[in-house]
Design a protein around this motif. Sequence first.
Motif, PDB file in Angstrom:
ATOM      1  N   LEU A 113       0.872  -1.170   0.000  1.00  0.00           N
ATOM      2  CA  LEU A 113       0.000   0.000   0.000  1.00  0.00           C
ATOM      3  C   LEU A 113       0.908   1.219   0.000  1.00  0.00           C
ATOM      4  O   LEU A 113       1.786   1.345   0.854  1.00  0.00           O
ATOM      5  CB  LEU A 113      -0.910   0.017   1.232  1.00  0.00           C
ATOM      6  N   LEU A 114       0.729   2.092  -0.990  1.00  0.00           N
ATOM      7  CA  LEU A 114       1.556   3.289  -1.138  1.00  0.00           C
ATOM      8  C   LEU A 114       0.659   4.502  -0.943  1.00  0.00           C
ATOM      9  O   LEU A 114       0.144   5.082  -1.908  1.00  0.00           O
ATOM     10  CB  LEU A 114       2.201   3.298  -2.528  1.00  0.00           C
ATOM     11  N   PRO A 115       0.424   4.904   0.308  1.00  0.00           N
ATOM     12  CA  PRO A 115      -0.510   5.992   0.566  1.00  0.00           C
ATOM     13  C   PRO A 115       0.057   7.352   0.175  1.00  0.00           C
ATOM     14  O   PRO A 115       1.257   7.601   0.290  1.00  0.00           O
ATOM     15  CB  PRO A 115      -0.746   5.914   2.069  1.00  0.00           C
ATOM     16  N   ALA A 116      -0.836   8.220  -0.285  1.00  0.00           N
ATOM     17  CA  ALA A 116      -0.493   9.628  -0.524  1.00  0.00           C
ATOM     18  C   ALA A 116      -0.812  10.389   0.764  1.00  0.00           C
ATOM     19  O   ALA A 116      -1.335   9.818   1.732  1.00  0.00           O
ATOM     20  CB  ALA A 116      -1.304  10.173  -1.692  1.00  0.00           C
ATOM     21  N   GLN A 117      -0.527  11.681   0.757  1.00  0.00           N
ATOM     22  CA  GLN A 117      -0.827  12.493   1.923  1.00  0.00           C
ATOM     23  C   GLN A 117      -2.342  12.559   2.150  1.00  0.00           C
ATOM     24  O   GLN A 117      -3.112  12.718   1.206  1.00  0.00           O
ATOM     25  CB  GLN A 117      -0.269  13.899   1.730  1.00  0.00           C
ATOM     26  N   THR A 118      -2.768  12.433   3.394  1.00  0.00           N
ATOM     27  CA  THR A 118      -4.185  12.523   3.733  1.00  0.00           C
ATOM     28  C   THR A 118      -4.664  13.957   3.517  1.00  0.00           C
ATOM     29  O   THR A 118      -3.983  14.914   3.870  1.00  0.00           O
ATOM     30  CB  THR A 118      -4.419  12.114   5.202  1.00  0.00           C
ATOM     31  N   GLU A 119      -5.875  14.089   2.921  1.00  0.00           N
ATOM     32  CA  GLU A 119      -6.453  15.403   2.631  1.00  0.00           C
ATOM     33  C   GLU A 119      -7.533  15.744   3.655  1.00  0.00           C
ATOM     34  O   GLU A 119      -8.102  14.869   4.285  1.00  0.00           O
ATOM     35  CB  GLU A 119      -7.134  15.407   1.259  1.00  0.00           C
ATOM     36  N   SER A 120      -7.832  17.016   3.756  1.00  0.00           N
ATOM     37  CA  SER A 120      -9.007  17.496   4.472  1.00  0.00           C
ATOM     38  C   SER A 120      -9.566  18.625   3.624  1.00  0.00           C
ATOM     39  O   SER A 120      -8.949  19.670   3.477  1.00  0.00           O
ATOM     40  CB  SER A 120      -8.643  17.999   5.868  1.00  0.00           C
ATOM     41  N   LEU A 121     -10.764  18.388   3.033  1.00  0.00           N
ATOM     42  CA  LEU A 121     -11.297  19.298   2.019  1.00  0.00           C
ATOM     43  C   LEU A 121     -12.497  20.110   2.489  1.00  0.00           C
ATOM     44  O   LEU A 121     -13.260  20.610   1.662  1.00  0.00           O
ATOM     45  CB  LEU A 121     -11.668  18.504   0.757  1.00  0.00           C
ATOM     46  N   ASP A 122     -12.674  20.253   3.800  1.00  0.00           N
ATOM     47  CA  ASP A 122     -13.765  21.104   4.283  1.00  0.00           C
ATOM     48  C   ASP A 122     -13.211  22.138   5.253  1.00  0.00           C
ATOM     49  O   ASP A 122     -12.109  22.000   5.773  1.00  0.00           O
ATOM     50  CB  ASP A 122     -14.881  20.270   4.909  1.00  0.00           C
ATOM     51  N   LEU A 123     -13.971  23.182   5.488  1.00  0.00           N
ATOM     52  CA  LEU A 123     -13.498  24.269   6.351  1.00  0.00           C
ATOM     53  C   LEU A 123     -13.462  23.886   7.823  1.00  0.00           C
ATOM     54  O   LEU A 123     -12.712  24.469   8.598  1.00  0.00           O
ATOM     55  CB  LEU A 123     -14.369  25.509   6.153  1.00  0.00           C
ATOM     56  N   GLN A 124     -14.264  22.912   8.220  1.00  0.00           N
ATOM     57  CA  GLN A 124     -14.278  22.475   9.618  1.00  0.00           C
ATOM     58  C   GLN A 124     -13.134  21.516   9.941  1.00  0.00           C
ATOM     59  O   GLN A 124     -12.828  21.310  11.105  1.00  0.00           O
ATOM     60  CB  GLN A 124     -15.598  21.788   9.946  1.00  0.00           C
ATOM     61  N   GLY A 125     -12.557  20.915   8.921  1.00  0.00           N
ATOM     62  CA  GLY A 125     -11.491  19.937   9.140  1.00  0.00           C
ATOM     63  C   GLY A 125     -12.010  18.569   9.522  1.00  0.00           C
ATOM     64  O   GLY A 125     -11.253  17.739  10.017  1.00  0.00           O
ATOM     65  N   ALA A 126     -13.300  18.314   9.279  1.00  0.00           N
ATOM     66  CA  ALA A 126     -13.889  17.017   9.619  1.00  0.00           C
ATOM     67  C   ALA A 126     -13.629  15.966   8.540  1.00  0.00           C
ATOM     68  O   ALA A 126     -13.540  14.780   8.839  1.00  0.00           O
ATOM     69  CB  ALA A 126     -15.395  17.163   9.838  1.00  0.00           C
TER      70      ALA A 126
END
Length: 138
Positions: A47-60
């Motif tokens: 498993l070659l994971p990329a950086q985890t994203e957070s795409l909302d303003l709340q960070g949820a």
Amino acid sequence: MSTEAVRSILETRLSSWAAARVPALRVAYENVPFTPAAGETYLRAYLLPAQTESLDLQGAHRGYRGVFQVTVVRPNGAGRGPALGIAAELNTLFPVNGRYTSGSVTVQVITPASAGPGIQEPSEFAVPVSFEYRADTI
């Protein structure tokens, strides 16, 4: 949810298929002892994971993306054809838009499983097969 949940979902699907296949294939997993038998065809899973994203303003939100690579390992001198046959089976096992769920986590395949160039190793010939995945949580 974490990258480990994604890993578990994809590796469980691969393991079940490999064990049920005729002939069965053993799978070597990251950081788990494995000794191939002489002349054995087997798989290596990464498993070659990329950086985890957070795409909302709340960070949820958390977006987990990356590449799942299964390398088909064959004895030297056996040709590339059998490895490509197994690569085609992996493409069927993990089709584009395939979704696999365990508990509250769903992983989606977002690219076709594609075979890369063969890698000549000292005593083996390896063909990497990989696809991209994603999983989102809120």
